[in-house]
Design a protein around this motif. Structure first.
Motif, PDB file in Angstrom:
ATOM      1  N   ILE A 239      67.240  -2.604 -43.947  1.00 22.39           N
ATOM      2  CA  ILE A 239      66.392  -1.549 -43.410  1.00 22.39           C
ATOM      3  C   ILE A 239      64.922  -1.869 -43.667  1.00 22.39           C
ATOM      4  O   ILE A 239      64.512  -2.089 -44.813  1.00 22.39           O
ATOM      5  N   ASP A 240      64.149  -1.924 -42.585  1.00 22.41           N
ATOM      6  CA  ASP A 240      62.710  -2.149 -42.669  1.00 22.41           C
ATOM      7  C   ASP A 240      61.988  -0.908 -42.156  1.00 22.41           C
ATOM      8  O   ASP A 240      62.439  -0.258 -41.209  1.00 22.41           O
ATOM      9  N   VAL A 241      60.875  -0.586 -42.776  1.00 20.05           N
ATOM     10  CA  VAL A 241      60.056   0.535 -42.305  1.00 20.05           C
ATOM     11  C   VAL A 241      58.717  -0.009 -41.831  1.00 20.05           C
ATOM     12  O   VAL A 241      58.206  -0.995 -42.355  1.00 20.05           O
ATOM     13  N   PHE A 242      58.159   0.641 -40.809  1.00 20.93           N
ATOM     14  CA  PHE A 242      56.873   0.209 -40.276  1.00 20.93           C
ATOM     15  C   PHE A 242      56.175   1.403 -39.648  1.00 20.93           C
ATOM     16  O   PHE A 242      56.749   2.494 -39.528  1.00 20.93           O
ATOM     17  N   ARG A 243      54.966   1.203 -39.246  1.00 21.19           N
ATOM     18  CA  ARG A 243      54.166   2.297 -38.688  1.00 21.19           C
ATOM     19  C   ARG A 243      54.455   2.450 -37.197  1.00 21.19           C
ATOM     20  O   ARG A 243      54.431   1.472 -36.450  1.00 21.19           O
ATOM     21  N   SER A 244      54.736   3.693 -36.776  1.00 28.34           N
ATOM     22  CA  SER A 244      54.983   3.962 -35.359  1.00 28.34           C
ATOM     23  C   SER A 244      53.737   3.645 -34.545  1.00 28.34           C
ATOM     24  O   SER A 244      52.613   3.782 -35.027  1.00 28.34           O
ATOM     25  N   SER A 245      53.945   3.225 -33.310  1.00 25.18           N
ATOM     26  CA  SER A 245      52.809   2.898 -32.449  1.00 25.18           C
ATOM     27  C   SER A 245      53.039   3.417 -31.049  1.00 25.18           C
ATOM     28  O   SER A 245      54.162   3.667 -30.632  1.00 25.18           O
ATOM     29  N   GLY A 246      51.941   3.582 -30.329  1.00 26.45           N
ATOM     30  CA  GLY A 246      52.013   4.069 -28.960  1.00 26.45           C
ATOM     31  C   GLY A 246      51.628   2.990 -27.972  1.00 26.45           C
ATOM     32  O   GLY A 246      51.592   1.800 -28.314  1.00 26.45           O
ATOM     33  N   PRO A 247      51.319   3.358 -26.710  1.00 21.83           N
ATOM     34  CA  PRO A 247      50.955   2.374 -25.693  1.00 21.83           C
ATOM     35  C   PRO A 247      49.761   1.546 -26.107  1.00 21.83           C
ATOM     36  O   PRO A 247      48.808   2.047 -26.706  1.00 21.83           O
ATOM     37  N   ALA A 258      58.519   4.781 -39.036  1.00 16.68           N
ATOM     38  CA  ALA A 258      59.465   4.130 -38.133  1.00 16.68           C
ATOM     39  C   ALA A 258      60.457   3.286 -38.940  1.00 16.68           C
ATOM     40  O   ALA A 258      60.130   2.767 -40.009  1.00 16.68           O
ATOM     41  N   VAL A 259      61.665   3.162 -38.402  1.00 20.07           N
ATOM     42  CA  VAL A 259      62.734   2.460 -39.113  1.00 20.07           C
ATOM     43  C   VAL A 259      63.381   1.419 -38.203  1.00 20.07           C
ATOM     44  O   VAL A 259      63.662   1.689 -37.039  1.00 20.07           O
ATOM     45  N   ARG A 260      63.584   0.228 -38.742  1.00 21.04           N
ATOM     46  CA  ARG A 260      64.345  -0.816 -38.054  1.00 21.04           C
ATOM     47  C   ARG A 260      65.569  -1.111 -38.917  1.00 21.04           C
ATOM     48  O   ARG A 260      65.451  -1.520 -40.069  1.00 21.04           O
ATOM     49  N   MET A 261      66.764  -0.880 -38.344  1.00 19.00           N
ATOM     50  CA  MET A 261      68.007  -1.043 -39.090  1.00 19.00           C
ATOM     51  C   MET A 261      68.808  -2.203 -38.500  1.00 19.00           C
ATOM     52  O   MET A 261      69.089  -2.229 -37.299  1.00 19.00           O
ATOM     53  N   THR A 262      69.155  -3.178 -39.337  1.00 19.19           N
ATOM     54  CA  THR A 262      69.923  -4.350 -38.898  1.00 19.19           C
ATOM     55  C   THR A 262      71.291  -4.341 -39.561  1.00 19.19           C
ATOM     56  O   THR A 262      71.400  -4.193 -40.777  1.00 19.19           O
ATOM     57  N   HIS A 263      72.327  -4.466 -38.727  1.00 23.06           N
ATOM     58  CA  HIS A 263      73.687  -4.584 -39.257  1.00 23.06           C
ATOM     59  C   HIS A 263      73.956  -6.070 -39.466  1.00 23.06           C
ATOM     60  O   HIS A 263      74.114  -6.834 -38.512  1.00 23.06           O
ATOM     61  N   ILE A 264      73.964  -6.503 -40.711  1.00 24.73           N
ATOM     62  CA  ILE A 264      73.987  -7.930 -41.047  1.00 24.73           C
ATOM     63  C   ILE A 264      75.206  -8.668 -40.473  1.00 24.73           C
ATOM     64  O   ILE A 264      75.051  -9.747 -39.889  1.00 24.73           O
ATOM     65  N   PRO A 265      76.436  -8.129 -40.565  1.00 28.17           N
ATOM     66  CA  PRO A 265      77.598  -8.882 -40.059  1.00 28.17           C
ATOM     67  C   PRO A 265      77.556  -9.165 -38.561  1.00 28.17           C
ATOM     68  O   PRO A 265      77.989 -10.228 -38.110  1.00 28.17           O
ATOM     69  N   THR A 266      77.032  -8.213 -37.760  1.00 30.15           N
ATOM     70  CA  THR A 266      77.035  -8.402 -36.302  1.00 30.15           C
ATOM     71  C   THR A 266      75.682  -8.797 -35.751  1.00 30.15           C
ATOM     72  O   THR A 266      75.588  -9.283 -34.616  1.00 30.15           O
ATOM     73  N   GLY A 267      74.613  -8.577 -36.518  1.00 31.70           N
ATOM     74  CA  GLY A 267      73.275  -8.868 -36.022  1.00 31.70           C
ATOM     75  C   GLY A 267      72.705  -7.772 -35.142  1.00 31.70           C
ATOM     76  O   GLY A 267      71.607  -7.920 -34.594  1.00 31.70           O
TER      77      GLY A 267
END
Length: 370
Positions: A239-247, A258-267
């Motif tokens: 799980i990575d967190v970052f700042r939300s952005s617009g256009p 903002a959150v980026r979630m990666t499922h390691i076994p499947t990518g």
């Protein structure tokens, strides 16, 4: 030319007879009675998950029953209206009957298509993701056009939606976007929209006015329910967190929500940034990730069954629909052959005919491989 009400009403009753046969109202009523008994149990809410399952199933069953019986009542009312107008030679009443007939024909056809949605997850709500493909800034712009098309379609039909994530491209348009369509059977209905969409037009981003072909991919998955058993160990998540952005990369949030979630076994990767807090974005990301894993599990099971049966043919081609804005105007589905010349109407959400043709085509493909 005068409307042949007698034959048109007869055709409606014939179609509704087929719908009732598939729906099996007797069994449906028995199911409603059983669910009502369960729902009235005093200890129902001692088990929250079971209670939600029972009340949700009861709501769906009642809605399905009322949808069919309500249509029968409307046909009866139309027949009475036609008899009244004919007996009185009342042109205004007959004009009203003609208008009601047109609406009934449309609604009965939609109900007939609904009976084809009998897949395992067809009755679920849907999560739709659109990603820009080949074609640079035109592809990103096309992705945004498709998102607007589906949101307008939902608005036309009175379906609530919730945008979960939007990742904007540098110059214009979207890299990707994810949204929910929060109505029963949204997945079964929209699943036929999954695939690669192609746009051909004079590029508004090319200063030489050249024709450009661009692509965008549409993914449709069923929304996870509380009764589904898709457990994801924390050790399998990055799980990575970052700042939300617009256009244009402009910040719309001063916190890393903002959150980026990666499922390691499947990518599999899911990003969420449209909720106000990191906790909300994390919950939304987990829900979508679970939904994708649920669909992936079903696809793997289906592939295994097909392999055992010796059938490994793919059901979908790389390109499923073309939107041509130049040198002529046409939107054509490459699977069903359905096409229209009103590109503006389609891009404004008028896609019911494409969806209905797609559902019939998909059902025919499934029957051919049974």
């Amino acid at each position: 030319m005068a409307v042949d009400f007698e034959n048109e009403i007869k055709a409606l009753r014939t179609t509704m007879s087929s719908v009732r046969e598939v729906t099996d109202l007797t069994s449906l009523q028995a199911q409603i009675t059983d669910l009502e008994t369960q729902a009235s149990a005093p200890d129902l809410w001692d088990d929250v998950e079971k209670a939600q399952q029972v009340t949700s199933a009861l709501s769906r069953a009642k809605a399905e029953h009322d949808r069919v019986t309500g249509m029968d009542s409307r046909i009866d009312d139309l027949e009475a209206l036609v008899e009244l107008g004919t007996e009185e030679s009342d042109a205004e009443t007959l004009a009203e009957a003609e208008k009601e007939l047109a609406g009934l024909q449309r609604d009965v056809e939609q109900l007939e298509v609904r009976t084809l949605l009998n897949g395992e997850y067809d009755e679920r709500e849907a999560v739709v993701t659109i990603r820009s493909g080949a074609g640079g800034v035109d592809a990103a712009d096309f992705a945004e056009m498709l998102m607007r098309m589906y949101l307008r379609w939902a608005e036309r039909n009175g379906y609530p939606t919730a945008v979960l994530d939007t990742s904007y491209a540098e110059e214009a348009g979207l890299k990707s976007a994810t949204f929910e369509v929060k109505v029963p059977y949204a997945y079964g209905t929209l699943s036929v929209e999954a695939g690669t969409h192609r746009l051909v037009r004079i590029s508004p981003f090319d200063n030489q006015g050249r024709r450009q072909t661009s692509f965008a991919a549409v993914e449709v998955i069923p929304l996870i329910e509380t009764t589904d058993t898709i457990e994801i160990p924390e050790s399998e998540l990055k799980i990575d967190v970052f700042r939300s952005s617009g256009p244009g990369g402009q910040s719309v949030n001063t916190t890393d929500s903002a959150v980026r979630m990666t499922h390691i076994p499947t990518g599999l990767v899911v990003s969420m940034q449209n909720e106000k807090s990191q906790i909300q974005n994390r919950a939304a990301a987990l829900r979508v990730l679970q939904s994708r894993l649920l669909l992936l599990k079903k696809q793997e099971e289906d592939a295994a069954r097909k392999e055992m049966a010796g059938d490994v043919k793919a059901s979908w081609g790389d390109q499923m629909r073309s939107y041509v804005l130049h040198p002529y105007q046409m939107v054509k589905d490459l699977r069903t052959g359905h096409e229209v010349g009103s590109t503006a109407a389609v891009l404004d959400g008028d896609i019911d005919a494409f969806i209905e043709a797609g559902i019939r085509w998909k059902r025919a493909q499934e029957k051919a491989t049974d």
